[in-house]
Design a protein around this motif. Structure first.
Motif, mmCIF file in Angstrom:
data_model
loop_
_atom_site.group_PDB
_atom_site.id
_atom_site.type_symbol
_atom_site.label_atom_id
_atom_site.label_comp_id
_atom_site.label_asym_id
_atom_site.label_seq_id
_atom_site.Cartn_x
_atom_site.Cartn_y
_atom_site.Cartn_z
ATOM 1 N N SER A 55 5.227 7.174 -6.982
ATOM 2 C CA SER A 55 3.892 6.968 -6.423
ATOM 3 C C SER A 55 3.771 5.594 -5.775
ATOM 4 O O SER A 55 4.564 4.691 -6.011
ATOM 5 N N THR A 56 2.730 5.465 -4.965
ATOM 6 C CA THR A 56 2.390 4.220 -4.277
ATOM 7 C C THR A 56 1.075 3.682 -4.822
ATOM 8 O O THR A 56 0.338 4.388 -5.526
ATOM 9 N N VAL A 57 0.763 2.453 -4.470
ATOM 10 C CA VAL A 57 -0.518 1.862 -4.868
ATOM 11 C C VAL A 57 -1.677 2.717 -4.351
ATOM 12 O O VAL A 57 -2.654 2.945 -5.059
ATOM 13 N N ARG A 58 -1.567 3.211 -3.123
ATOM 14 C CA ARG A 58 -2.651 4.026 -2.549
ATOM 15 C C ARG A 58 -2.908 5.263 -3.404
ATOM 16 O O ARG A 58 -4.056 5.593 -3.711
ATOM 17 N N ARG A 76 0.807 -1.226 0.000
ATOM 18 C CA ARG A 76 0.000 0.000 0.000
ATOM 19 C C ARG A 76 0.838 1.273 0.000
ATOM 20 O O ARG A 76 0.538 2.230 -0.679
ATOM 21 N N GLU A 77 1.907 1.304 0.785
ATOM 22 C CA GLU A 77 2.726 2.507 0.919
ATOM 23 C C GLU A 77 4.110 2.376 0.301
ATOM 24 O O GLU A 77 4.945 3.258 0.471
ATOM 25 N N ASN A 78 4.365 1.280 -0.423
ATOM 26 C CA ASN A 78 5.668 1.112 -1.060
ATOM 27 C C ASN A 78 5.767 1.995 -2.293
ATOM 28 O O ASN A 78 4.869 1.993 -3.136
#
Length: 154
Positions: A43-46, A33-35
């Protein structure tokens, strides 16, 4: 072969970032989620999920942010959005990123009456977990600020 959030064909082990459009290798250990896993914009997945939500709700299609048309008629408020995302949204919409601790300031529990029904979209991906109880006041403020068919992107 599968499709990315942008709808672009994907080969196994790759993804297209829908924030910046960069093709990237998929992380060996999977997405977190925050990688940070986009080499183009970090950017991250979130954050890419927020762009996907906006794309689907506004356009009904999974577009990358660079593919979004410019729609200055869409008034959007960001709440402490990640700066690279905020800059890209400002290129496409009538968008203002706000903050609790710096200008432009926005206090989620105290609305300026001039903002009543003013926004088509409000983006909040970092703020609501910090709102003092009761959280219903914050949601009531956001509801009042949105146009009747507005979108609250959480």
């Amino acid at each position: 072969m599968s499709c990315s959030a942008s709808g672009a064909p994907e080969t196994r082990g790759e993804f297209t970032c829908n924030v910046c459009g960069t093709r990237n290798p998929a992380p060996a250990g999977g997405f977190g989620r925050e990688n940070i896993d986009c080499a183009g914009c970090s950017s991250t997945v979130r954050l890419r999920s927020v762009v996907y939500l906006l794309s689907m709700e506004i356009f009904g299609l999974p577009l990358t942010l660079p593919e979004f048309p410019v729609l200055r008629s869409v008034r959007m408020l960001g709440m402490s959005d990640w700066e690279p995302l905020a800059a890209r949204l400002a290129e496409k919409f009538d968008y203002t990123n706000t903050f609790y601790h710096q200008e432009p300031r926005f206090d989620i529990v105290t609305m300026d009456e001039r903002d009543l029904g003013r926004y088509d979209v409000i983006v909040s991906s970092e703020v609501l977990e910090h709102v003092p109880p009761p959280p219903g006041r914050a949601f009531a403020t956001l509801h009042r600020m949105l146009k009747p068919d507005g979108l609250l992107a959480l």
